[in-house]
Write an enzyme that holds these catalytic residues in place. Structure first.
Site, PDB file in Angstrom:
ATOM      1  N   LYS A  12       0.836  -1.203   0.000  1.00 29.11           N
ATOM      2  CA  LYS A  12       0.000   0.000   0.000  1.00 29.11           C
ATOM      3  C   LYS A  12       0.873   1.257   0.000  1.00 29.11           C
ATOM      4  O   LYS A  12       0.615   2.207  -0.736  1.00 29.11           O
ATOM      5  CB  LYS A  12      -0.897  -0.006   1.240  1.00 29.11           C
ATOM      6  CG  LYS A  12      -1.505   1.330   1.562  1.00 29.11           C
ATOM      7  CD  LYS A  12      -2.317   1.307   2.842  1.00 29.11           C
ATOM      8  CE  LYS A  12      -1.547   1.594   4.106  1.00 29.11           C
ATOM      9  NZ  LYS A  12      -1.181   3.009   4.313  1.00 29.11           N
ATOM     10  N   ASN A  13       1.902   1.260   0.840  1.00 26.98           N
ATOM     11  CA  ASN A  13       2.698   2.484   0.979  1.00 26.98           C
ATOM     12  C   ASN A  13       3.628   2.740  -0.202  1.00 26.98           C
ATOM     13  O   ASN A  13       4.214   3.818  -0.311  1.00 26.98           O
ATOM     14  CB  ASN A  13       3.495   2.466   2.289  1.00 26.98           C
ATOM     15  CG  ASN A  13       2.607   2.719   3.482  1.00 26.98           C
ATOM     16  OD1 ASN A  13       1.413   3.002   3.327  1.00 26.98           O
ATOM     17  ND2 ASN A  13       3.172   2.612   4.671  1.00 26.98           N
ATOM     18  N   CYS A  22      -4.656  19.525  11.872  1.00 27.72           N
ATOM     19  CA  CYS A  22      -3.246  19.918  11.924  1.00 27.72           C
ATOM     20  C   CYS A  22      -3.083  21.381  11.548  1.00 27.72           C
ATOM     21  O   CYS A  22      -3.845  21.926  10.775  1.00 27.72           O
ATOM     22  CB  CYS A  22      -2.397  19.051  11.016  1.00 27.72           C
ATOM     23  SG  CYS A  22      -2.270  19.625   9.366  1.00 27.72           S
ATOM     24  N   ARG A  48       3.468  19.584  12.950  1.00 28.56           N
ATOM     25  CA  ARG A  48       3.191  18.341  12.256  1.00 28.56           C
ATOM     26  C   ARG A  48       1.772  18.390  11.721  1.00 28.56           C
ATOM     27  O   ARG A  48       0.948  19.081  12.262  1.00 28.56           O
ATOM     28  CB  ARG A  48       3.441  17.143  13.180  1.00 28.56           C
ATOM     29  CG  ARG A  48       2.322  16.827  14.157  1.00 28.56           C
ATOM     30  CD  ARG A  48       2.553  15.512  14.799  1.00 28.56           C
ATOM     31  NE  ARG A  48       2.186  14.440  13.880  1.00 28.56           N
ATOM     32  CZ  ARG A  48       1.361  13.457  14.208  1.00 28.56           C
ATOM     33  NH1 ARG A  48       0.829  13.394  15.392  1.00 28.56           N
ATOM     34  NH2 ARG A  48       1.085  12.515  13.347  1.00 28.56           N
ATOM     35  N   ASP A  98       5.431   0.554  11.912  1.00 30.95           N
ATOM     36  CA  ASP A  98       4.214  -0.107  11.428  1.00 30.95           C
ATOM     37  C   ASP A  98       4.117  -1.576  11.855  1.00 30.95           C
ATOM     38  O   ASP A  98       3.105  -2.226  11.588  1.00 30.95           O
ATOM     39  CB  ASP A  98       4.117  -0.004   9.905  1.00 30.95           C
ATOM     40  CG  ASP A  98       3.699   1.396   9.456  1.00 30.95           C
ATOM     41  OD1 ASP A  98       3.328   2.214  10.317  1.00 30.95           O
ATOM     42  OD2 ASP A  98       3.753   1.669   8.241  1.00 30.95           O
ATOM     43  N   ARG A 123      -8.253  -0.432   5.522  1.00 37.92           N
ATOM     44  CA  ARG A 123      -7.472   0.632   4.872  1.00 37.92           C
ATOM     45  C   ARG A 123      -6.176   0.084   4.280  1.00 37.92           C
ATOM     46  O   ARG A 123      -5.692   0.585   3.273  1.00 37.92           O
ATOM     47  CB  ARG A 123      -7.093   1.715   5.883  1.00 37.92           C
ATOM     48  CG  ARG A 123      -8.230   2.602   6.290  1.00 37.92           C
ATOM     49  CD  ARG A 123      -7.721   3.731   7.131  1.00 37.92           C
ATOM     50  NE  ARG A 123      -6.619   4.411   6.456  1.00 37.92           N
ATOM     51  CZ  ARG A 123      -5.869   5.353   6.994  1.00 37.92           C
ATOM     52  NH1 ARG A 123      -6.097   5.747   8.219  1.00 37.92           N
ATOM     53  NH2 ARG A 123      -4.905   5.915   6.303  1.00 37.92           N
TER      54      ARG A 123
END
Ligand code: UD1
Length: 423
Positions: free
Chosen positions: A22-23, A116, A121, A306, A398
């Site tokens: 995914k990333n 944010c 951040r 992760d 997700r």
């Protein structure tokens, strides 16, 4: 809202196939904005974050066609430049479209991710970098508005702290900037290397991806390309953890074990037996005794944040006390409270969770709070006594492709169900 019902105690056996990362897929999809030609991407996982990114691209005038595991992204006639809040708020990584939009269309309007403030951040490093590449950046009605009417120009940029998507955003922006950009203190994650490979296939000139210094010689335009995204190292690591906890011989197939070196070394230190081959990891399993091991998360190639939650679940079954320190994100122990409700012994002080094991886990109703925390709860449910209901599975969806189907194929008793609107 969908839930998982997991009946613990089943032994897992067989082979589980790892999906595309995914990333890696997210920045590769964003990179398609850098060209007017079609880009073909193979092996994108069908997970919710990818669907969200495709919707973001659709609002920007691109369309994604799916056929036999290939996603072809093409630019339509209208080239809008606004990624709206409804989409961005559900996925912070939507900000990855900022760099490519600005580089090719010379302006971009992307909603600030929820909660944010600019300058703090989570995307200050992205924005500062784009300013150094010559963009003007303002915030209007909750959107970041970035402009570079004369095009971006190269710069020497040093990230004050390592950021994965920040590195990817600036790398994409720099491919079309005039001159040679030098990015220092870059993220070295395999997903950055994968993106660089796609960009290179599109005609970009990039040197040093995978090291802390990336040099990008800007080119006038980029063309179409075909690219297969790398396997998901986090998904692979999650199934390795499941196999150690509850396996009787599980092969995690189609991964790049090299991308998991720090994780696998830590598992071996904990006493897990692993047989690593070129594209698979076999976990013989069969109820070995695990020892507590302490870890601190850090940027690649060190132990990935992760995989912290999944490892923490594993440590609830290990002998002794393990200190798990989260050095990347401040608030990433949301799984701990739920694991404690299942019977785990964990104390959190600041950024460190002390886990004392082994503890007998009992099934109960638990709530998933974020993507990796959800995976940690499902792992715990596999070894818990009785039935665990994991609520808010949409977090899991997700980033994990069909986790229930994959676990069931290994023999786990996992069922997805929808209790209806009032539960
Ligand atoms: C990426 C991964 C995510 C992973 C994380 C760390 C994607 C889509 N997501 O997230 O799964 O957990 O790397 O490996 O690839 N920071 C700032 N300002 C910024 C950017 C980051 O302060 O502008 C801080 C963050 O709050 C965090 C740290 O830097 O504390 C690292 O974050 P970063 O590497 O940017 O994470 P992401 O790229 O968002």
């Amino acid at each position: 809202m969908e839930k998982f019902r997991v009946r613990g105690g089943a032994r897992l056996l067989g082979t589980v196939q790892v999906s595309g990362a995914k990333n890696a897929a997210l920045p590769c999809l964003a990179a398609t904005l850098l060209t007017a030609e079609p880009v073909r991407l193979y092996g994108l996982p069908r997970v919710r974050d990818i669907v969200t990114m495709e919707k973001v691209l659709a609002t920007l005038g691109e369309s994604c066609q799916h056929e036999n595991g290939t996603t072809t992204v093409t630019v339509g006639a209208i080239e809008a430049a606004h990624a709206p809040y409804e989409l961005v708020r559900t996925m912070r990584a939507s900000v990855l479209v900022l760099g490519p939009l600005l580089a090719r269309r010379r302006h971009a309007r992307v909603a600030l991710p929820g909660g944010c403030a600019i300058g703090a951040r989570p995307i200050d490093l992205h924005l500062n970098g784009l300013v150094q590449l010559g963009a003007t950046v303002t915030v209007q009605r909750g959107d970041v508005v970035a402009q570079a009417p004369g095009g971006l120009r190269a710069a020497r940029i040093e990230f004050p702290r390592i950021t994965v998507t920040g590195t990817e955003n600036l790398l994409m922006a720099a491919t079309l900037a005039r001159g040679t950009t030098v990015l220092r203190n870059c993220a070295r994650e395999p997903e950055v290397v994968d993106l660089a490979q796609l960009l290179t296939a599109m005609g970009a000139r990039i040197d040093g991806a995978g090291t802390d210094t990336i040099v990008v010689e800007g080119v006038g335009e980029l063309g179409g390309a075909s690219h297969r995204v790398i396997p998901d190292r986090i998904e692979a690591g999650t199934y390795v953890a499941a196999a150690i906890l509850a396996g009787n011989g599980v092969r995690v197939q189609g991964c790049i074990p090299e991308h998991l070196t720090a994780f696998l070394d830590t598992l071996r230190a904990a006493g897990a037996r692993l047989e690593v081959e070129s594209d698979s990891i076999f976990v013989p399993g069969q109820g070995e005794r695990l020892r507590a091991v302490s870890v601190t998360t850090a940027e690649y190639p060190a132990f990935a944040t992760d995989l912290q939650a999944q490892f923490l679940t594993l440590m609830t079954q290990a002998e002794g006390e393990s200190a798990i320190t989260e050095a990347i994100f401040e608030n990433r122990f949301q799984h701990v409270l739920e694991l404690k409700r299942m019977g785990a012994h964990i104390e959190v002080a600041g950024r460190c969770a002390r886990v004392t094991g082994p503890s007998r886990l009992e099934g109960t109703a638990v709530m998933a709070s974020d993507l990796r925390a959800s995976a940690a709860l499902v792992l715990a449910a596999l070894v818990a006594e009785g039935e665990t209901i994991v609520d808010r599975i949409y977090h899991l969806d997700r980033g994990y492709e069909r986790m229930d189907d994959k676990l069931r194929a290994l023999g786990a008793r996992v069922e997805r169900y929808n209790p209806g609107p009032y539960q």
